[in-house]
Design an enzyme around this catalytic site. Structure first.
Site, short mmCIF file in Angstrom:
data_model
loop_
_atom_site.label_atom_id
_atom_site.label_comp_id
_atom_site.label_asym_id
_atom_site.label_seq_id
_atom_site.Cartn_x
_atom_site.Cartn_y
_atom_site.Cartn_z
N GLU A 47 40.65 47.62 41.50
CA GLU A 47 39.65 46.74 41.78
C GLU A 47 38.32 47.32 41.18
OE1 GLU A 47 39.10 45.32 45.73
OE2 GLU A 47 37.35 43.78 45.24
N ASN A 194 41.84 35.44 46.75
CA ASN A 194 42.15 36.76 47.71
C ASN A 194 41.43 36.43 48.94
OD1 ASN A 194 42.78 39.61 48.17
ND2 ASN A 194 40.38 39.58 48.32
N GLU A 195 42.28 36.74 49.95
CA GLU A 195 41.44 36.74 51.27
C GLU A 195 40.49 35.52 51.70
OE1 GLU A 195 40.14 40.68 52.58
OE2 GLU A 195 41.92 41.33 52.50
N GLU A 317 48.02 43.89 49.28
CA GLU A 317 47.00 45.15 49.85
C GLU A 317 47.49 45.92 51.07
OE1 GLU A 317 42.88 44.20 49.97
OE2 GLU A 317 43.07 42.95 48.25
N GLN A 366 44.08 51.68 47.20
CA GLN A 366 44.05 51.32 45.61
C GLN A 366 44.46 52.35 44.72
OE1 GLN A 366 40.75 49.15 44.39
NE2 GLN A 366 40.84 47.79 46.34
O1 AHR Z 1 40.59 46.91 49.20
C1 AHR Z 1 39.30 46.58 49.42
C2 AHR Z 1 39.09 45.41 49.86
O2 AHR Z 1 40.01 44.99 51.02
C3 AHR Z 1 39.66 44.19 48.92
O3 AHR Z 1 38.74 43.89 48.12
C4 AHR Z 1 39.69 43.20 50.23
O4 AHR Z 1 40.60 42.06 49.63
C5 AHR Z 1 40.11 43.45 51.18
O5 AHR Z 1 39.36 43.14 52.34
#
Ligand code: AHR
Length: 514
Positions: A47, A194-195, A317, A366
């Site tokens: 990211e 995402n989310e 994730e 990550q």
């Molecule tokens: O990985 C860090 C963050 O965690 C990501 O950007 C988000 O999708 C999650 O809440």
């Protein structure tokens, strides 16, 4: 008197030895294989957050750090060794405020933006679509691109698909060619937001499901490029979100649903990545093991609406989330990585393997310098974390047949709490080799594991690997980068179809059988 003393010492030592050992039996049903462990379970996530992209991957062409077209050579070489199957980008929360057109064309002309989620820093867009695709080509990995639903538009995402994958003549393919790329790329995996229940727009499940259909409709298959569209899914055990998606969207529009789960003690008080005691280690294990239940709950709903198993569960994730290292930017999520991380990583991967009938992808959060990373960098320095070595040991499972197992584990107990000490998954690769990956989470006891391999007459000893360290919080500091590394392991014996393995305390072991 002396004889009594000797007897007492003998009894105490026998008790000690007994207390330090424990046993487990695992039955491997080799003739009952049904599911394949998708290699995509070993996916990664990068990211625009802290030093994941900038510093970790991208240093620019003029950097003194050795690079190929701006991408670090040391990082690429390390990642190539573990065959990463896919790489998710550009977020995360960042994806829902990213406008891809700002990241193409001459770098000095690209507009800047504020990365509002992550530290409020200025993003200069020097790492954009072409740089990401170059990274994927250097790594030999499949791109997994997450589109912007929260602050973007259907048109914007649809054009991104066209820009990357259309072979004919169109406004977007013309623009791509003007930016130096004649041939289209192949991009199969696309995330639609995402989310979206949180940072991706704070939507209700119903609102998102309707919007998902709009976005997915206009993400087209061009030429031979078949899209695999992944809906932004629930967190943890939010079954309402999953149920709403599964009820309202069918498999012609949605090939996967994501699920996120972080191993975190308490969102308001996450604890240090390196400074923790056994009780805290235990809490991390409990939170980690909980993912199995969350996955199974989501699978129950998916089975109800998709009995033919056409839609995959993509855990795109997951990982340990601790406090940032003291003195670092709180918005950069930089944390050290210890043996505890390696142990929970192995437990998670075994759980994903064992649920691979439905789990088709997983992406640790990550890859570099953010949360539970495989690699940490500091300027020109780079270390491979204990988590990296788990990926190295587990790559034997990529696209292998999952071998169903039955086993009972001794319990690791602390105060009134207990978790299973042994965690395992087993597969058979296309050459017929069997691989067993075992974790002994108990920091105090070696465990003797006996495997009874049903469906074969005889196996023979192959190679083995071990990852452990002197302490559960041992890690690889930049000044001593090889403190926790994997090594050869041969403390196991084979007799016909029985295999006996001595699994050291707090360790991860991989056994190969021919
Ligand atoms: O990985 C860090 C963050 O965690 C990501 O950007 C988000 O999708 C999650 O809440």
């Amino acid at each position: 008197m002396k004889a009594n003393k000797i007897l007492l010492v003998f009894i105490i030592s026998m008790n000690f030895i007994f207390a330090q050992k424990s046993a487990s039996t695992i039955i491997l049903n080799v003739d009952e294989c049904k599911d394949t462990i998708s290699r995509h379970i070993y996916g990664q996530f990068s990211e625009h957050l802290g030093h994941c992209i900038y510093g970790g991957i991208w240093v620019g062409e003029d950097s003194p750090i050795p690079n190929t077209r701006g991408i670090r050579n040391d990082v690429v070489a390390a990642l190539k060794k573990i065959n990463i199957p896919n790489l998710r980008w550009p977020g995360g929360c960042f994806a829902d405020e990213y406008h891809w057109m700002d990241g193409i064309g001459p770098r000095d002309k690209r507009p800047k933006m504020i990365n509002t989620h992550w530290g409020g820093v200025v993003e200069d867009n020097s790492f954009g679509t072409h740089e990401f695709m170059d990274l994927c080509e250097q790594l030999g990995t499949e791109p997994y691109i997450c589109g912007n639903v929260g602050s973007g538009s259907v048109d914007e995402m649809s054009k991104w698909v066209e820009y990357l994958t259309f072979d004919g003549e169109s406004p977007m393919s013309k623009l791509r060619k003007e930016n130096g790329r004649e041939k289209p790329w192949k991009v199969k995996f696309w995330g639609v937001g995402n989310e979206n229940w949180g940072c991706g727009g704070n939507m209700t499940a119903e609102f998102y499901a309707d919007n998902y259909k709009r976005y997915a409709t206009y993400c087209r298959n061009y030429g031979g490029n078949r899209l695999f569209r992944i809906a932004g899914g629930p967190y943890e055990d939010d079954t309402h979100w999953m149920e709403t998606l599964m009820k309202n969207v069918n498999s012609s529009l949605m090939q996967g649903v994501s699920m996120h789960y972080y191993t975190v003690r308490d969102w308001g008080n996450k604890g240090s990545a390196t400074d923790f005691d056994e009780s805290e280690y235990f809490t991390t294990l409990q939170k980690c093991f909980a993912i199995d239940n969350h996955i199974k709950k989501q699978i129950t709903i998916m089975d109800k609406y998709d009995p033919k198993n056409r839609i995959g569960l993509m855990i795109d994730e997951w990982g340990n989330w601790f406090d940032v290292e003291p003195g670092t930017n709180p918005g950069f999520l930089f944390q050290q990585n210890t043996l505890r991380d390696a142990i929970t990583c192995a437990v998670n991967l075994n759980i994903f393997n064992n649920n691979s009938g439905r789990v088709k992808m997983a992406n640790i959060a990550q890859m570099i310098n953010v949360l539970q990373s495989l690699i940490l960098t500091d300027g020109s320095k780079m270390v491979l974390t204990p988590t990296y070595y788990v990926y190295e040991m587990f790559k034997v499972h990529h696209d292998a047949a999952l071998i169903p197992i039955n086993y009972e584990s001794p319990m690791y107990q602390l105060d009134d709490r207990s978790v299973p000490s042994v965690n395992v998954s087993v597969s058979k690769d296309r050459n017929g080799k069997i691989h067993i990956t075992l974790v002994n989470v108990d920091p105090n006891k070696e465990i003797e594991v006996e495997c009874n391999i049903k469906g074969v007459n005889k196996v023979s000893k192959g190679s083995g690997r071990l990852l452990t360290a002197s302490k559960i919080n041992s890690y690889n500091p930049f000044e001593n980068p090889n403190s926790v590394v994997s090594s050869d392991f041969s403390n196991y014996n084979v007799n016909g179809n029985l295999v006996g393995i001595k699994v050291p305390s707090k360790s991860v072991v991989m056994i190969e059988l021919n």
